[in-house]
Design a protein around this motif. Structure first.
Motif, PDB file in Angstrom:
ATOM      1  N   ALA A   1      -3.341   0.978  17.925  1.00  0.00           N
ATOM      2  CA  ALA A   1      -2.709   0.587  16.657  1.00  0.00           C
ATOM      3  C   ALA A   1      -3.716  -0.016  15.686  1.00  0.00           C
ATOM      4  O   ALA A   1      -3.718   0.287  14.481  1.00  0.00           O
ATOM      5  CB  ALA A   1      -1.572  -0.388  16.934  1.00  0.00           C
ATOM      6  N   ILE A   2      -4.614  -0.863  16.200  1.00  0.00           N
ATOM      7  CA  ILE A   2      -5.599  -1.523  15.334  1.00  0.00           C
ATOM      8  C   ILE A   2      -6.622  -0.510  14.811  1.00  0.00           C
ATOM      9  O   ILE A   2      -7.050  -0.582  13.651  1.00  0.00           O
ATOM     10  CB  ILE A   2      -6.292  -2.670  16.102  1.00  0.00           C
ATOM     11  CG1 ILE A   2      -5.294  -3.814  16.327  1.00  0.00           C
ATOM     12  CG2 ILE A   2      -7.512  -3.187  15.337  1.00  0.00           C
ATOM     13  CD1 ILE A   2      -5.809  -4.907  17.243  1.00  0.00           C
ATOM     14  N   SER A   3      -7.021   0.447  15.639  1.00  0.00           N
ATOM     15  CA  SER A   3      -7.954   1.486  15.187  1.00  0.00           C
ATOM     16  C   SER A   3      -7.334   2.322  14.072  1.00  0.00           C
ATOM     17  O   SER A   3      -8.005   2.677  13.092  1.00  0.00           O
ATOM     18  CB  SER A   3      -8.361   2.387  16.360  1.00  0.00           C
ATOM     19  OG  SER A   3      -9.064   1.662  17.338  1.00  0.00           O
ATOM     20  N   LEU A   4      -6.039   2.637  14.225  1.00  0.00           N
ATOM     21  CA  LEU A   4      -5.336   3.381  13.177  1.00  0.00           C
ATOM     22  C   LEU A   4      -5.274   2.573  11.891  1.00  0.00           C
ATOM     23  O   LEU A   4      -5.556   3.079  10.797  1.00  0.00           O
ATOM     24  CB  LEU A   4      -3.932   3.740  13.658  1.00  0.00           C
ATOM     25  CG  LEU A   4      -3.028   4.465  12.651  1.00  0.00           C
ATOM     26  CD1 LEU A   4      -3.645   5.800  12.242  1.00  0.00           C
ATOM     27  CD2 LEU A   4      -1.631   4.675  13.244  1.00  0.00           C
ATOM     28  N   LEU A   5      -4.906   1.289  12.011  1.00  0.00           N
ATOM     29  CA  LEU A   5      -4.849   0.401  10.847  1.00  0.00           C
ATOM     30  C   LEU A   5      -6.214   0.304  10.164  1.00  0.00           C
ATOM     31  O   LEU A   5      -6.324   0.404   8.930  1.00  0.00           O
ATOM     32  CB  LEU A   5      -4.390  -0.990  11.290  1.00  0.00           C
ATOM     33  CG  LEU A   5      -4.618  -2.137  10.290  1.00  0.00           C
ATOM     34  CD1 LEU A   5      -3.672  -2.005   9.112  1.00  0.00           C
ATOM     35  CD2 LEU A   5      -4.443  -3.491  10.965  1.00  0.00           C
ATOM     36  N   ALA A   6      -7.268   0.117  10.959  1.00  0.00           N
ATOM     37  CA  ALA A   6      -8.610  -0.068  10.400  1.00  0.00           C
ATOM     38  C   ALA A   6      -9.092   1.183   9.675  1.00  0.00           C
ATOM     39  O   ALA A   6      -9.690   1.095   8.593  1.00  0.00           O
ATOM     40  CB  ALA A   6      -9.586  -0.433  11.515  1.00  0.00           C
ATOM     41  N   SER A   7      -8.836   2.356  10.247  1.00  0.00           N
ATOM     42  CA  SER A   7      -9.292   3.593   9.601  1.00  0.00           C
ATOM     43  C   SER A   7      -8.538   3.851   8.306  1.00  0.00           C
ATOM     44  O   SER A   7      -9.135   4.320   7.321  1.00  0.00           O
ATOM     45  CB  SER A   7      -9.144   4.773  10.560  1.00  0.00           C
ATOM     46  OG  SER A   7      -7.799   4.934  10.965  1.00  0.00           O
ATOM     47  N   VAL A   8      -7.233   3.542   8.276  1.00  0.00           N
ATOM     48  CA  VAL A   8      -6.458   3.714   7.041  1.00  0.00           C
ATOM     49  C   VAL A   8      -6.926   2.721   5.982  1.00  0.00           C
ATOM     50  O   VAL A   8      -7.122   3.078   4.807  1.00  0.00           O
ATOM     51  CB  VAL A   8      -4.951   3.545   7.321  1.00  0.00           C
ATOM     52  CG1 VAL A   8      -4.165   3.491   6.012  1.00  0.00           C
ATOM     53  CG2 VAL A   8      -4.441   4.682   8.188  1.00  0.00           C
ATOM     54  N   ALA A   9      -7.120   1.455   6.395  1.00  0.00           N
ATOM     55  CA  ALA A   9      -7.602   0.448   5.442  1.00  0.00           C
ATOM     56  C   ALA A   9      -8.996   0.796   4.940  1.00  0.00           C
ATOM     57  O   ALA A   9      -9.283   0.710   3.737  1.00  0.00           O
ATOM     58  CB  ALA A   9      -7.604  -0.929   6.103  1.00  0.00           C
ATOM     59  N   GLY A  10      -9.872   1.202   5.855  1.00  0.00           N
ATOM     60  CA  GLY A  10     -11.246   1.517   5.472  1.00  0.00           C
ATOM     61  C   GLY A  10     -11.362   2.701   4.537  1.00  0.00           C
ATOM     62  O   GLY A  10     -12.260   2.756   3.702  1.00  0.00           O
ATOM     63  N   SER A  11     -10.445   3.662   4.658  1.00  0.00           N
ATOM     64  CA  SER A  11     -10.513   4.857   3.798  1.00  0.00           C
ATOM     65  C   SER A  11      -9.729   4.705   2.502  1.00  0.00           C
ATOM     66  O   SER A  11     -10.064   5.339   1.497  1.00  0.00           O
ATOM     67  CB  SER A  11     -10.005   6.079   4.569  1.00  0.00           C
ATOM     68  OG  SER A  11      -8.678   5.876   5.022  1.00  0.00           O
ATOM     69  N   SER A  12      -8.701   3.865   2.494  1.00  0.00           N
ATOM     70  CA  SER A  12      -7.855   3.748   1.300  1.00  0.00           C
ATOM     71  C   SER A  12      -8.332   2.679   0.326  1.00  0.00           C
ATOM     72  O   SER A  12      -8.218   2.846  -0.898  1.00  0.00           O
ATOM     73  CB  SER A  12      -6.405   3.458   1.705  1.00  0.00           C
ATOM     74  OG  SER A  12      -6.317   2.251   2.433  1.00  0.00           O
ATOM     75  N   LEU A  13      -8.882   1.569   0.831  1.00  0.00           N
ATOM     76  CA  LEU A  13      -9.297   0.481  -0.059  1.00  0.00           C
ATOM     77  C   LEU A  13     -10.380   0.898  -1.054  1.00  0.00           C
ATOM     78  O   LEU A  13     -10.317   0.492  -2.224  1.00  0.00           O
ATOM     79  CB  LEU A  13      -9.756  -0.720   0.768  1.00  0.00           C
ATOM     80  CG  LEU A  13      -8.631  -1.525   1.437  1.00  0.00           C
ATOM     81  CD1 LEU A  13      -9.202  -2.638   2.314  1.00  0.00           C
ATOM     82  CD2 LEU A  13      -7.693  -2.121   0.399  1.00  0.00           C
TER      83      LEU A  13
END
Length: 461
Positions: A408-420
């Motif tokens: 879950a955290i890896s998914l969150l981090a990749s979405v945050a890292g690509s969208s921000l």
């Protein structure tokens, strides 16, 4: 790079180190004549690097050993901080002679780094033509084609013949940085095309330029961003690109050597900002420690506050930790892994934004792609972490909590890292500077909340 090129690069690097060491040794014993002879066969760029490596007290002495013509060329290769230091050491007349002989674009770049008071004094002492050329460049916005171009170029009227064009080139070759491309203009000085030197020397003398001019010319405007200029030169393999004003009148050219400098500075700045280090485009390793600390402490304070929030959340979950103490051991693993995944995603997206590699995909496709990558990475890491946690703690339930949380955290981090980065760019903010602390905040705070919520449900706490 093949072995011969690698060997050549190493030999050039070794040569610079040898020159610097020998130069310093000769200056230490006061052998100025020996130092002068040492520099005679050395290339200007290598002399510049050797001078930069000397103690500050020796830099001006070494520079004064050079002939006037060589000194001008070496000065243009020096780092801006060393240039400023040398100007302070020069007598007023010496400073003017050096600055006067610099190419206008290099001079404008130097003036950008100097205090306004010094710039005004130097401008007042320069000859009218050089003062006008410099003021023209300084009048354009920073980081634009107008600011980095040189007004030293050769333009040809389209009414000329090949013979007349060659005669003009011979009479003005020293007034131009580049003669491989010749720019053709109409009577109103509007750019109409280009002609190569090769075309001129292979055509009959009486041939009109209108018969050989290339009308399909790549050009930029004075307000074009310098990174876009660099991309165009790189994309079309140009040695130079013409710069025009709003009326398409030719006002200057940007050469490939300037573009290489731009790409190096922009890449350095991006790397610094990705690491949370503010950059003012000067040499980081020649900057005082007080300035270094002031630049780096800003985001460290942000991260300090972030960790305070994370600590508060962990304290609020004391009841869970008291029942299953083993959960606390895996918090650093989860937040650290999430931070690394987020940093990887933000890095590839920011680089893609800078190089336009992801323009065709669009934000949504990029974010979805990174989300899938995060899910895949999380599954791989989560499986390993589950087995590791089960072996360490002897509890499969705790191990499953760790594994699912890592996914879950890896998914969150990749979405945050690509969208921000897309979000910050949309609001006119620097993605490289803003993304790192916000990604860390999102992963730390939300990651800990995700972890404890999953633990409560699976362990029924």
């Amino acid at each position: 790079m093949d072995s011969s090129k690698t060997a050549q690069t190493q030999s050039r690097s070794e040569l610079r180190d040898i020159v610097r060491a020998q130069l310093q040794g000769l200056l230490d014993i006061g052998d100025l004549q020996g130092a002068k002879l040492l520099l005679v066969p050395v290339q200007p760029v290598d002399i510049a690097e050797a001078i930069e490596g000397l103690p500050e007290s020796m830099q001006a002495i070494a520079f004064r050993l050079l002939s006037k013509d060589e000194a001008i060329e070496v000065y243009e290769y020096l780092d801006s901080t060393v240039q400023q230091s040398l100007l302070e050491e020069f007598k007023r007349q010496d400073a003017i002679e050096v600055v006067e002989q610099m190419s206008p674009d290099d001079r404008a770049r130097l003036f950008d780094e100097l205090p306004a008071k010094v710039v005004r004094r130097l401008l007042a002492q320069m000859s009218p033509p050089e003062r006008q050329a410099t003021a023209l460049l300084l009048g354009y916005q920073e980081d634009t084609a107008g600011r980095i171009m040189t007004p030293e170029y050769i333009s040809l009227k389209e009414t000329l013949t090949v013979e007349q064009a060659l005669e003009r080139i011979r009479s003005e070759d020293k007034a131009s940085e580049i003669v491989y491309y010749l720019y053709v203009t109409d009577p109103s000085r509007r750019l109409t095309g280009t002609v190569s030197l090769r075309e001129l020397v292979t055509r009959a003398p009486e041939t009109p330029l209108t018969e050989i001019v290339n009308r399909d010319t790549i050009f930029v405007h004075t307000d074009t961003d310098q990174e876009e200029v660099a991309r165009l030169i790189q994309r079309y393999d140009l040695l130079a690109i013409p710069v025009v004003d709003r009326e398409t009148r030719l006002v200057g050219v940007v050469t490939v050597d300037d573009v290489i400098d731009i790409l190096e500075r922009e890449t350095t700045e991006d790397i610094y900002t990705l690491g949370g280090v503010q950059s003012d485009r000067d040499n980081y390793f020649q900057t005082s420690l007080v300035t270094v600390a002031r630049r780096r402490v800003v985001w460290l304070f942000v991260l300090l506050l972030t960790n305070t929030v994370t600590g508060t959340i962990i304290r609020s979950q004391e009841s869970v930790l008291q029942q299953v103490v083993a959960l606390a051991a895996f918090i650093p693993l989860l937040t650290g892994t999430g931070g690394n995944v987020g940093a990887q995603s933000s890095t590839v997206v920011i680089r893609g934004l800078n190089t336009d590699e992801i323009r065709a995909l669009g934000p949504l496709q990029v974010i979805l792609r990174e989300a899938r990558a995060g899910l895949l990475l999380g599954s791989i890491l989560g499986t390993v972490a589950t087995l590791w946690a089960a072996w360490l703690q002897g509890s499969w339930l705790v191990a499953i909590v760790v594994g699912i949380s890592l996914i879950a955290i890896s998914l969150l981090a990749s979405v945050a890292g690509s969208s921000l980065p897309f979000l910050f760019r949309r609001f006119g903010l620097d993605p490289a500077l803003m993304s790192a602390p916000f990604i860390t905040t999102a992963v730390d705070v939300l990651g800990v909340l995700i972890y404890f919520n999953i633990a409560r449900r699976i362990l029924r706490l």
